[in-house]
Design a protein around this motif. Structure first.
Motif, PDB file in Angstrom:
ATOM      1  N   PHE A  36      16.799 -20.350   2.125  1.00  0.00           N
ATOM      2  CA  PHE A  36      16.333 -19.276   0.768  1.00  0.00           C
ATOM      3  C   PHE A  36      15.426 -18.566   1.122  1.00  0.00           C
ATOM      4  CE2 PHE A  36      13.991 -17.771  -2.484  1.00  0.00           C
ATOM      5  CZ  PHE A  36      15.446 -18.073  -3.863  1.00  0.00           C
ATOM      6  N   HIS A  37      16.315 -17.618   1.165  1.00  0.00           N
ATOM      7  CA  HIS A  37      15.181 -16.738   1.882  1.00  0.00           C
ATOM      8  C   HIS A  37      14.197 -16.329   0.311  1.00  0.00           C
ATOM      9  CE1 HIS A  37      17.988 -14.867   4.696  1.00  0.00           C
ATOM     10  NE2 HIS A  37      17.826 -16.247   5.028  1.00  0.00           N
ATOM     11  N   GLU A  38      12.901 -16.169   0.796  1.00  0.00           N
ATOM     12  CA  GLU A  38      11.982 -15.452  -0.766  1.00  0.00           C
ATOM     13  C   GLU A  38      11.459 -14.192  -0.695  1.00  0.00           C
ATOM     14  OE1 GLU A  38      10.473 -17.380  -2.292  1.00  0.00           O
ATOM     15  OE2 GLU A  38      11.157 -19.263  -1.521  1.00  0.00           O
ATOM     16  N   VAL A  39      13.321 -13.544  -1.592  1.00  0.00           N
ATOM     17  CA  VAL A  39      13.188 -11.854  -1.323  1.00  0.00           C
ATOM     18  C   VAL A  39      13.940 -11.818  -2.660  1.00  0.00           C
ATOM     19  CG1 VAL A  39      15.377 -11.529   0.119  1.00  0.00           C
ATOM     20  CG2 VAL A  39      14.143  -9.695  -0.038  1.00  0.00           C
ATOM     21  N   ARG A  40      13.885 -11.251  -3.402  1.00  0.00           N
ATOM     22  CA  ARG A  40      14.092 -10.734  -4.868  1.00  0.00           C
ATOM     23  C   ARG A  40      15.421  -9.737  -4.821  1.00  0.00           C
ATOM     24  NH1 ARG A  40       9.780  -8.513  -9.470  1.00  0.00           N
ATOM     25  NH2 ARG A  40       9.678 -10.614  -9.733  1.00  0.00           N
ATOM     26  N   PHE A  41      15.980  -9.951  -5.153  1.00  0.00           N
ATOM     27  CA  PHE A  41      17.218  -8.841  -5.428  1.00  0.00           C
ATOM     28  C   PHE A  41      16.631  -7.445  -5.347  1.00  0.00           C
ATOM     29  CE2 PHE A  41      20.717  -6.920  -7.634  1.00  0.00           C
ATOM     30  CZ  PHE A  41      22.264  -7.011  -6.854  1.00  0.00           C
ATOM     31  N   PRO A  42      17.154  -6.237  -5.336  1.00  0.00           N
ATOM     32  CA  PRO A  42      16.346  -5.171  -6.048  1.00  0.00           C
ATOM     33  C   PRO A  42      16.683  -5.458  -8.332  1.00  0.00           C
ATOM     34  CG  PRO A  42      17.902  -4.864  -4.465  1.00  0.00           C
ATOM     35  CD  PRO A  42      18.670  -6.862  -4.988  1.00  0.00           C
ATOM     36  N   ALA A  43      14.922  -5.273  -8.324  1.00  0.00           N
ATOM     37  CA  ALA A  43      14.652  -5.710  -9.723  1.00  0.00           C
ATOM     38  C   ALA A  43      15.361  -3.610 -10.287  1.00  0.00           C
ATOM     39  CB  ALA A  43      13.646  -5.567  -9.943  1.00  0.00           C
ATOM     40  N   GLN A  44      15.340  -2.844  -9.672  1.00  0.00           N
ATOM     41  CA  GLN A  44      16.517  -2.159 -10.926  1.00  0.00           C
ATOM     42  C   GLN A  44      17.855  -2.401 -11.501  1.00  0.00           C
ATOM     43  OE1 GLN A  44      15.501  -1.729  -7.461  1.00  0.00           O
ATOM     44  NE2 GLN A  44      16.352  -0.220  -6.598  1.00  0.00           N
ATOM     45  N   LEU A  45      18.695  -3.901 -10.443  1.00  0.00           N
ATOM     46  CA  LEU A  45      19.777  -3.331 -10.342  1.00  0.00           C
ATOM     47  C   LEU A  45      20.133  -5.147 -11.038  1.00  0.00           C
ATOM     48  CD1 LEU A  45      20.873  -2.746  -6.622  1.00  0.00           C
ATOM     49  CD2 LEU A  45      20.964  -1.284  -8.749  1.00  0.00           C
ATOM     50  N   SER A  46      18.999  -5.673 -11.268  1.00  0.00           N
ATOM     51  CA  SER A  46      18.705  -6.787 -12.112  1.00  0.00           C
ATOM     52  C   SER A  46      18.901  -6.119 -13.370  1.00  0.00           C
ATOM     53  CB  SER A  46      18.297  -8.158 -11.630  1.00  0.00           C
ATOM     54  OG  SER A  46      17.285  -7.900 -12.063  1.00  0.00           O
ATOM     55  N   PHE A  47      17.825  -5.389 -13.850  1.00  0.00           N
ATOM     56  CA  PHE A  47      18.019  -5.086 -15.070  1.00  0.00           C
ATOM     57  C   PHE A  47      19.023  -4.417 -15.480  1.00  0.00           C
ATOM     58  CE2 PHE A  47      17.137  -1.411 -18.486  1.00  0.00           C
ATOM     59  CZ  PHE A  47      15.770  -2.179 -18.969  1.00  0.00           C
ATOM     60  N   GLY A  48      20.636  -4.216 -14.870  1.00  0.00           N
ATOM     61  CA  GLY A  48      21.022  -3.978 -15.947  1.00  0.00           C
ATOM     62  C   GLY A  48      22.650  -4.955 -15.966  1.00  0.00           C
ATOM     63  N   SER A  49      22.200  -6.249 -15.207  1.00  0.00           N
ATOM     64  CA  SER A  49      23.177  -7.133 -15.402  1.00  0.00           C
ATOM     65  C   SER A  49      23.065  -7.804 -16.372  1.00  0.00           C
ATOM     66  CB  SER A  49      22.348  -8.446 -14.057  1.00  0.00           C
ATOM     67  OG  SER A  49      21.252  -8.830 -14.533  1.00  0.00           O
ATOM     68  N   SER A  50      24.551  -8.814 -16.046  1.00  0.00           N
ATOM     69  CA  SER A  50      24.575  -9.835 -17.649  1.00  0.00           C
ATOM     70  C   SER A  50      24.831 -10.936 -17.315  1.00  0.00           C
ATOM     71  CB  SER A  50      26.666  -9.576 -18.246  1.00  0.00           C
ATOM     72  OG  SER A  50      27.170  -9.532 -17.311  1.00  0.00           O
ATOM     73  N   TRP A  64      15.442 -13.641  -7.753  1.00  0.00           N
ATOM     74  CA  TRP A  64      16.156 -12.749  -8.807  1.00  0.00           C
ATOM     75  C   TRP A  64      15.089 -13.174 -10.011  1.00  0.00           C
ATOM     76  CZ3 TRP A  64      20.972 -10.273  -9.526  1.00  0.00           C
ATOM     77  CH2 TRP A  64      21.555 -10.327 -10.642  1.00  0.00           C
ATOM     78  N   LYS A  65      15.371 -11.653 -10.803  1.00  0.00           N
ATOM     79  CA  LYS A  65      14.562 -11.349 -12.072  1.00  0.00           C
ATOM     80  C   LYS A  65      15.282 -11.032 -12.914  1.00  0.00           C
ATOM     81  CE  LYS A  65      10.686  -8.154 -14.422  1.00  0.00           C
ATOM     82  NZ  LYS A  65       9.925  -7.443 -13.718  1.00  0.00           N
ATOM     83  N   ASP A  66      15.079 -12.403 -14.280  1.00  0.00           N
ATOM     84  CA  ASP A  66      15.467 -12.322 -15.792  1.00  0.00           C
ATOM     85  C   ASP A  66      15.085 -11.994 -16.004  1.00  0.00           C
ATOM     86  OD1 ASP A  66      16.743 -12.621 -17.650  1.00  0.00           O
ATOM     87  OD2 ASP A  66      17.150 -14.722 -17.010  1.00  0.00           O
ATOM     88  N   TRP A  67      15.170 -10.338 -16.437  1.00  0.00           N
ATOM     89  CA  TRP A  67      14.527  -9.210 -17.402  1.00  0.00           C
ATOM     90  C   TRP A  67      14.346  -9.566 -19.700  1.00  0.00           C
ATOM     91  CZ3 TRP A  67      11.864  -5.270 -15.882  1.00  0.00           C
ATOM     92  CH2 TRP A  67      12.090  -5.353 -14.865  1.00  0.00           C
ATOM     93  N   VAL A  68      15.296 -10.945 -19.203  1.00  0.00           N
ATOM     94  CA  VAL A  68      15.556 -11.831 -20.946  1.00  0.00           C
ATOM     95  C   VAL A  68      14.040 -12.292 -20.763  1.00  0.00           C
ATOM     96  CG1 VAL A  68      16.478 -13.022 -22.251  1.00  0.00           C
ATOM     97  CG2 VAL A  68      17.685 -10.915 -21.441  1.00  0.00           C
ATOM     98  N   ASP A  69      14.031 -13.300 -19.442  1.00  0.00           N
ATOM     99  CA  ASP A  69      13.459 -14.525 -19.355  1.00  0.00           C
ATOM    100  C   ASP A  69      12.643 -14.280 -18.316  1.00  0.00           C
ATOM    101  OD1 ASP A  69      11.944 -16.894 -20.228  1.00  0.00           O
ATOM    102  OD2 ASP A  69      14.144 -18.173 -19.922  1.00  0.00           O
ATOM    103  N   PHE A  70      11.084 -14.218 -17.815  1.00  0.00           N
ATOM    104  CA  PHE A  70      10.668 -14.340 -16.990  1.00  0.00           C
ATOM    105  C   PHE A  70       8.746 -14.137 -17.062  1.00  0.00           C
ATOM    106  CE2 PHE A  70      10.671  -9.662 -18.347  1.00  0.00           C
ATOM    107  CZ  PHE A  70       9.471  -8.959 -17.505  1.00  0.00           C
ATOM    108  N   ARG A  71       8.522 -14.430 -17.797  1.00  0.00           N
ATOM    109  CA  ARG A  71       7.003 -14.856 -18.504  1.00  0.00           C
ATOM    110  C   ARG A  71       7.338 -15.842 -18.744  1.00  0.00           C
ATOM    111  NH1 ARG A  71       5.272  -8.240 -20.075  1.00  0.00           N
ATOM    112  NH2 ARG A  71       4.832  -8.024 -17.851  1.00  0.00           N
ATOM    113  N   SER A  72       5.675 -16.736 -18.725  1.00  0.00           N
ATOM    114  CA  SER A  72       5.098 -17.464 -19.008  1.00  0.00           C
ATOM    115  C   SER A  72       4.790 -18.115 -21.101  1.00  0.00           C
ATOM    116  CB  SER A  72       3.873 -18.517 -18.726  1.00  0.00           C
ATOM    117  OG  SER A  72       3.571 -17.540 -19.180  1.00  0.00           O
ATOM    118  N   GLY A  73       5.386 -16.601 -21.224  1.00  0.00           N
ATOM    119  CA  GLY A  73       4.965 -16.495 -23.243  1.00  0.00           C
ATOM    120  C   GLY A  73       5.731 -15.042 -23.058  1.00  0.00           C
ATOM    121  N   SER A  74       5.525 -14.400 -23.982  1.00  0.00           N
ATOM    122  CA  SER A  74       6.457 -13.694 -24.212  1.00  0.00           C
ATOM    123  C   SER A  74       6.806 -12.366 -23.939  1.00  0.00           C
ATOM    124  CB  SER A  74       5.897 -13.092 -25.895  1.00  0.00           C
ATOM    125  OG  SER A  74       6.811 -11.449 -26.004  1.00  0.00           O
TER     126      SER A  74
END
Length: 208
Positions: A3-17, A78-88
């Motif tokens: 596992f690599h502790e690196v994030r997929f480019p967040a500006q691209l995961s923003f438009g993902s499904s 991977w940043k899931d823009w729908v669900d990435f925080r402990s709260g809202s």
């Protein structure tokens, strides 16, 4: 696990499904009633990184990231823009967002978790990839600042002193999903891309 502790480019995961997947085994009885069972204690998320690609520059960025991970070999964040925080999703995390444990006067280390509740049912999801500098913690509602540490690779919060017996241990944070590419081949066609066809780049959550 690799596992690599690196994030997929967040500006691209923003438009993902994509989103969470469950596995349910269903047996229909002779009476017509069903017996349903799930062999998975936790859901598994799937995404398509290709739907976030909007330009040839984006495609070049994804290709470089894919090659550095050697296809399916190495996992990544991977940043899931729908669900990435402990709260809202639209609110900055607070130290009391999620109760992660109850103190026993001895234990100092606790796993970050997020609880999803609806009606009488709830699901507790382990959070293993918190984001640096976003984790806040509290004991019985009182926020701590220099009295704990966080392992960003496992989601374990360790307090300098064990919370007292019966004390509510809570935390707030942002987090990533541990994933890998679900293919060893990205098919690109510049002519098709310019015509509006976007390559499919499947990504799947991994257990760590």
């Amino acid at each position: 696990m690799s596992f690599h502790e690196v994030r997929f480019p967040a500006q691209l995961s923003f438009g993902s499904s994509g989103g969470p997947e469950r596995r349910t085994e269903i047996v229909t009885l002779a009476s017509g009633h069903e017996q349903r069972n799930s062999p998975w204690a936790h859901g598994r998320r799937r995404y398509d990184a290709g739907t976030g690609v909007r330009s040839l520059d984006d495609l070049e960025l994804v290709t470089g990231f894919f090659e550095a991970r050697m296809g399916q070999l190495y996992g990544f964040r991977w940043k899931d823009w729908v669900d990435f925080r402990s709260g809202s999703r639209d609110r900055v995390p607070e130290a009391t967002d999620q109760v992660i444990a109850t103190g026993d006067g001895t234990t100092r280390a606790f796993q970050l978790v997020k609880t999803y509740a609806s009606g009488p049912a709830s699901y507790v999801r382990p959070i293993v990839k918190p984001v640096d500098l976003t984790v806040r913690a509290a004991i019985d509602g009182v926020e701590l600042f220099d009295d704990f540490s966080v392992d960003l690779t496992t989601g374990i919060v360790t307090f300098d002193d064990p919370p007292q017996d019966g004390a509510a241990v809570s935390a707030g944070y942002e987090f990533d999903v541990p994933v890998r590419f679900d293919t060893d081949f990205i098919e690109t066609n510049i002519a098709a891309f310019e015509a509006g066809e976007i390559p499919s780049i499947p990504v799947i959550e991994v257990r760590v």
